[in-house]
Design a protein around this motif. Structure first.
Motif, PDB file in Angstrom:
ATOM      1  N   UNK A  79       6.539   7.175 -21.640  1.00 25.70           N
ATOM      2  CA  UNK A  79       6.671   6.091 -20.673  1.00 25.70           C
ATOM      3  C   UNK A  79       6.066   6.512 -19.341  1.00 25.70           C
ATOM      4  N   UNK A  80       6.371   7.736 -18.895  1.00 25.27           N
ATOM      5  CA  UNK A  80       5.760   8.215 -17.651  1.00 25.27           C
ATOM      6  C   UNK A  80       4.239   8.260 -17.774  1.00 25.27           C
ATOM      7  N   UNK A  81       3.747   8.665 -18.935  1.00 23.88           N
ATOM      8  CA  UNK A  81       2.292   8.729 -19.176  1.00 23.88           C
ATOM      9  C   UNK A  81       1.678   7.330 -19.051  1.00 23.88           C
ATOM     10  N   UNK A  82       2.305   6.338 -19.671  1.00 25.31           N
ATOM     11  CA  UNK A  82       1.801   4.961 -19.624  1.00 25.31           C
ATOM     12  C   UNK A  82       1.788   4.443 -18.188  1.00 25.31           C
ATOM     13  N   UNK A  83       2.915   4.584 -17.481  1.00 23.01           N
ATOM     14  CA  UNK A  83       3.022   4.006 -16.150  1.00 23.01           C
ATOM     15  C   UNK A  83       2.094   4.723 -15.174  1.00 23.01           C
ATOM     16  N   UNK A  84       1.929   6.035 -15.319  1.00 20.97           N
ATOM     17  CA  UNK A  84       1.032   6.772 -14.425  1.00 20.97           C
ATOM     18  C   UNK A  84      -0.411   6.315 -14.597  1.00 20.97           C
ATOM     19  N   UNK A 133       2.601  -1.839  -8.318  1.00 17.30           N
ATOM     20  CA  UNK A 133       2.947  -0.427  -8.466  1.00 17.30           C
ATOM     21  C   UNK A 133       4.364  -0.166  -7.969  1.00 17.30           C
ATOM     22  N   UNK A 134       4.736  -0.790  -6.855  1.00 14.77           N
ATOM     23  CA  UNK A 134       6.091  -0.626  -6.316  1.00 14.77           C
ATOM     24  C   UNK A 134       7.126  -1.161  -7.306  1.00 14.77           C
ATOM     25  N   UNK A 135       6.839  -2.292  -7.933  1.00 14.87           N
ATOM     26  CA  UNK A 135       7.768  -2.852  -8.923  1.00 14.87           C
ATOM     27  C   UNK A 135       7.937  -1.902 -10.099  1.00 14.87           C
ATOM     28  N   UNK A 136       6.843  -1.333 -10.600  1.00 17.28           N
ATOM     29  CA  UNK A 136       6.948  -0.384 -11.706  1.00 17.28           C
ATOM     30  C   UNK A 136       7.712   0.868 -11.299  1.00 17.28           C
ATOM     31  N   UNK A 137       7.478   1.344 -10.076  1.00 14.73           N
ATOM     32  CA  UNK A 137       8.188   2.517  -9.588  1.00 14.73           C
ATOM     33  C   UNK A 137       9.698   2.263  -9.541  1.00 14.73           C
ATOM     34  N   UNK A 138      10.093   1.083  -9.060  1.00 11.25           N
ATOM     35  CA  UNK A 138      11.507   0.761  -9.003  1.00 11.25           C
ATOM     36  C   UNK A 138      12.091   0.591 -10.407  1.00 11.25           C
ATOM     37  N   UNK A 150       0.808  -1.220   0.000  1.00 10.94           N
ATOM     38  CA  UNK A 150       0.000   0.000   0.000  1.00 10.94           C
ATOM     39  C   UNK A 150       0.835   1.262   0.000  1.00 10.94           C
ATOM     40  N   UNK A 151       1.698   1.466   1.008  1.00  9.10           N
ATOM     41  CA  UNK A 151       2.550   2.659   1.019  1.00  9.10           C
ATOM     42  C   UNK A 151       3.585   2.693  -0.104  1.00  9.10           C
ATOM     43  N   UNK A 152       4.267   1.565  -0.357  1.00 11.36           N
ATOM     44  CA  UNK A 152       5.326   1.568  -1.370  1.00 11.36           C
ATOM     45  C   UNK A 152       4.761   1.739  -2.776  1.00 11.36           C
ATOM     46  N   UNK A 153       3.490   1.418  -2.961  1.00  7.70           N
ATOM     47  CA  UNK A 153       2.839   1.628  -4.250  1.00  7.70           C
ATOM     48  C   UNK A 153       2.084   2.934  -4.346  1.00  7.70           C
ATOM     49  N   UNK A 154       2.064   3.725  -3.266  1.00  2.03           N
ATOM     50  CA  UNK A 154       1.392   5.019  -3.294  1.00  2.03           C
ATOM     51  C   UNK A 154      -0.119   4.955  -3.244  1.00  2.03           C
ATOM     52  N   UNK A 203       5.038   5.939 -11.212  1.00  3.62           N
ATOM     53  CA  UNK A 203       4.750   7.374 -11.113  1.00  3.62           C
ATOM     54  C   UNK A 203       5.692   8.057 -10.131  1.00  3.62           C
ATOM     55  N   UNK A 204       5.698   9.368 -10.151  1.00  3.17           N
ATOM     56  CA  UNK A 204       6.594  10.117  -9.257  1.00  3.17           C
ATOM     57  C   UNK A 204       5.946  10.194  -7.871  1.00  3.17           C
ATOM     58  N   UNK A 205       6.151   9.135  -7.096  1.00  7.55           N
ATOM     59  CA  UNK A 205       5.529   9.023  -5.786  1.00  7.55           C
ATOM     60  C   UNK A 205       6.123  10.035  -4.809  1.00  7.55           C
ATOM     61  N   UNK A 206       5.349  10.353  -3.762  1.00  5.78           N
ATOM     62  CA  UNK A 206       5.800  11.305  -2.753  1.00  5.78           C
ATOM     63  C   UNK A 206       6.925  10.692  -1.917  1.00  5.78           C
ATOM     64  N   UNK A 207       7.890  11.500  -1.562  1.00  4.25           N
ATOM     65  CA  UNK A 207       8.929  11.036  -0.655  1.00  4.25           C
ATOM     66  C   UNK A 207       8.382  10.994   0.767  1.00  4.25           C
ATOM     67  N   UNK A 208       8.933  10.096   1.584  1.00  6.35           N
ATOM     68  CA  UNK A 208       8.459   9.983   2.962  1.00  6.35           C
ATOM     69  C   UNK A 208       8.848  11.221   3.752  1.00  6.35           C
TER      70      UNK A 208
END
Length: 529
Positions: A437-442, A455-460, A75-79, A465-470
């Protein structure tokens, strides 16, 4: 719960299953080459039991285990999901300091259930159709484990090797492709046949749909390794979409698990039953901010409206910032919830994701059966259709809106969104690869809610997507908050029981460092840094 080493558990299960086949030899008067009706029914029951148990552990239907893997971790790592219980402040995934018993669930529980039940199923049936389905289920579950830790035992389990060594991620992926290819061959030959509906919590025994799921998983895994082995990635992806059975193209073929126990959907329990009915979780600020900026019509399908009571606060779809010290304040309960019921199905993969995978493949000039823009727009349409807002698709695809920033109405955990990606496709493919690519993944991320581990795998893999930093980082090994956590460390209990084997894998495949900041084999995109 107390667990022994996962590899020994799997081996013990296989040995137990083998031993059970030697019982009841006292009945010497019947033909040894025939089986009784009672035995056939018993074996059929066992097959159904093992296969449905495997299905129940892909995304765990056990509430406690699902909370660890898909709400507290994915949940958190995938935003998608934020922690809302201050009792988690003693150590949690979202601040990169998970308690030791949290980190072991994928490795010591999910993996064990998948491998042991697969081993036992293969001992009680020779039905190639059931075994083919089981291979698909095994890959659907185990790839989530490999994508969380890295090297895991896979190819040597059940071979008599003890202790069982961990395979490199490259070896695991190669073996998973082999399992999927073998399953696809059997499912294609038997596309008009069925397995027992009682053994199938997704498709009611329909083998043609299982074949499309197998190809779709193959496409997902192919894209995962695109930066590590682009040649194999292209080969596997093109095989998947050109297969006789094809991939999932319709929402009618979405892989949706049903058949919960008395508690129902585990997300529902965690959102609406835990913490004296207030729930342990809220929707994450990441996804509400993106979708609010886009004025996304799917929000009402995904989220509840917030319930803040203060003057000057306009309620809407308001998520909670991840990676915070959770306040002991009733206002934590006023943020938006996931619109989930006890009977909501658990999604493994959907037609939208498959369309976005094909869009990315076409963007890379792979043969996907169409062009990137068409598949991208198809992915959006399929998601809108699944959410009941298909009539909003055209306006959405034409909108020049950008993701919104986050203004926290209660605690000041504000965040300026770094993404300015718009929705309409940029036709300048060669000059706009990263943009598209950013458009597709978002959009894939929005359509895949709430599949946090994916979502976490795609982010890595892509940085999108450009997820928020902690806001709070409690892990000194993680120094780049833009990258965040790249994997989980192996469980301490596994070191205690199987330490030499684990350390050998860490030394050989992870550069000698079992840290959350270490990047996996496929996490090697030079643009992600």
């Amino acid at each position: 719960m107390k667990y022994i080493s996962i590899t020994k558990t799997a081996l013990a299960a296989a040995a137990l299953a083998a031993a059970s086949c030697t019982a009841n030899f006292e009945d010497i008067n019947r033909n040894p080459y025939e089986v009784t009706g009672e035995e056939m029914e018993r074996d059929g029951y066992n097959m159904r039991s093992f296969l449905t148990t495997m299905q129940s552990w892909v995304i765990p239907t056990d509430v406690n285990q699902c909370q660890f893997t898909d709400l507290l971790l994915g949940g958190p790592y995938g935003g998608y999901i934020a922690d809302a219980n201050s009792g988690f402040n003693t150590g949690k995934f979202s601040t990169y300091d998970p308690q030791s018993n949290w980190s072991e669930v994928f490795y010591r529980v999910i993996y064990t259930h998948q491998i042991s039940n697969f081993s036992e199923l293969c001992k009680v049936t020779e039905d190639e159709k059931a075994i083919a389905v089981a291979k698909v289920v095994k890959v659907a579950g185990v790839h989530r484990v490999a994508d969380t830790y890295g090297p895991i035992p896979y190819t040597k389990v059940g071979t008599g090797v003890d202790p069982v060594p961990l395979d490199s991620e490259e070896e695991v992926y190669t073996a998973m492709f082999k399992d999927l290819n073998e399953a696809i061959e059997v499912l294609t030959r038997n596309r008009t046949n069925m397995i027992s509906a009682d053994a199938d919590r997704l498709y009611g025994g329909n083998l043609e749909k299982w074949g499309r799921l197998a190809n779709s998983l193959k496409l997902r895994l192919a894209m995962r390794i695109v930066y590590a082995n682009p040649t194999l990635a292209k080969e596997m992806a093109e095989q998947a979409v050109s297969s006789e059975l094809g991939v999932i193209e319709s929402n009618a073929d979405n892989a949706m698990y049903t058949g919960f126990g008395k508690d129902g959907n585990p997300f529902y329990v965690c959102f609406f039953s835990y913490k004296s009915g207030q729930g342990d979780h809220r929707i994450a600020a990441d996804i509400t901010s993106f979708m609010n900026g886009y004025d996304d019509p799917r929000r009402d399908n995904y989220f509840s409206v917030s319930t803040f009571k203060g003057t000057g606060i306009t309620n809407g779809y308001i998520g909670l910032r991840n990676g915070i010290q959770i306040p002991e304040d009733d206002q934590i309960n006023y943020y938006s919830l996931y619109k989930v019921t006890a009977s909501t199905s658990l999604m493994w993969i959907n037609a939208s994701e498959v369309a976005f995978l094909r869009a990315e493949g076409a963007l890379r000039n792979w043969s996907m059966g169409g062009d990137a823009q068409s598949f991208y727009e198809q992915g959006v349409r399929l998601s809108m259709e699944r959410c009941g807002v298909a009539d909003k698709t055209a306006d959405y695809l034409a909108s020049e809106a950008v993701p919104g920033s986050y203004n926290d109405p209660a605690f000041g955990f504000n965040y300026t969104n770094e993404s300015t990606i718009t929705i309409p496709w940029n036709p300048l493919n060669d000059g706009a690869f990263e943009e598209n690519l950013e458009r597709i993944i978002t959009q894939k991320w929005i359509a895949n809610f709430p599949l946090g581990s994916e979502a976490w795998a795609d982010f890595r893999r892509t940085g999108y997507p450009r997820l928020f930093q902690v806001a709070v980082n409690n892990n000194p090994d993680i120094t780049n908050l833009k990258l965040g956590a790249r994997r989980l460390t192996y469980p301490l209990t596994e070191y205690e029981i199987n330490g030499e084997t684990i350390q050998a894998a860490v030394d050989q495949y992870l550069g000698g460092q079992d840290k959350m900041s270490v990047r996996l084999w496929w996490d090697c995109n030079p643009n992600v840094r």
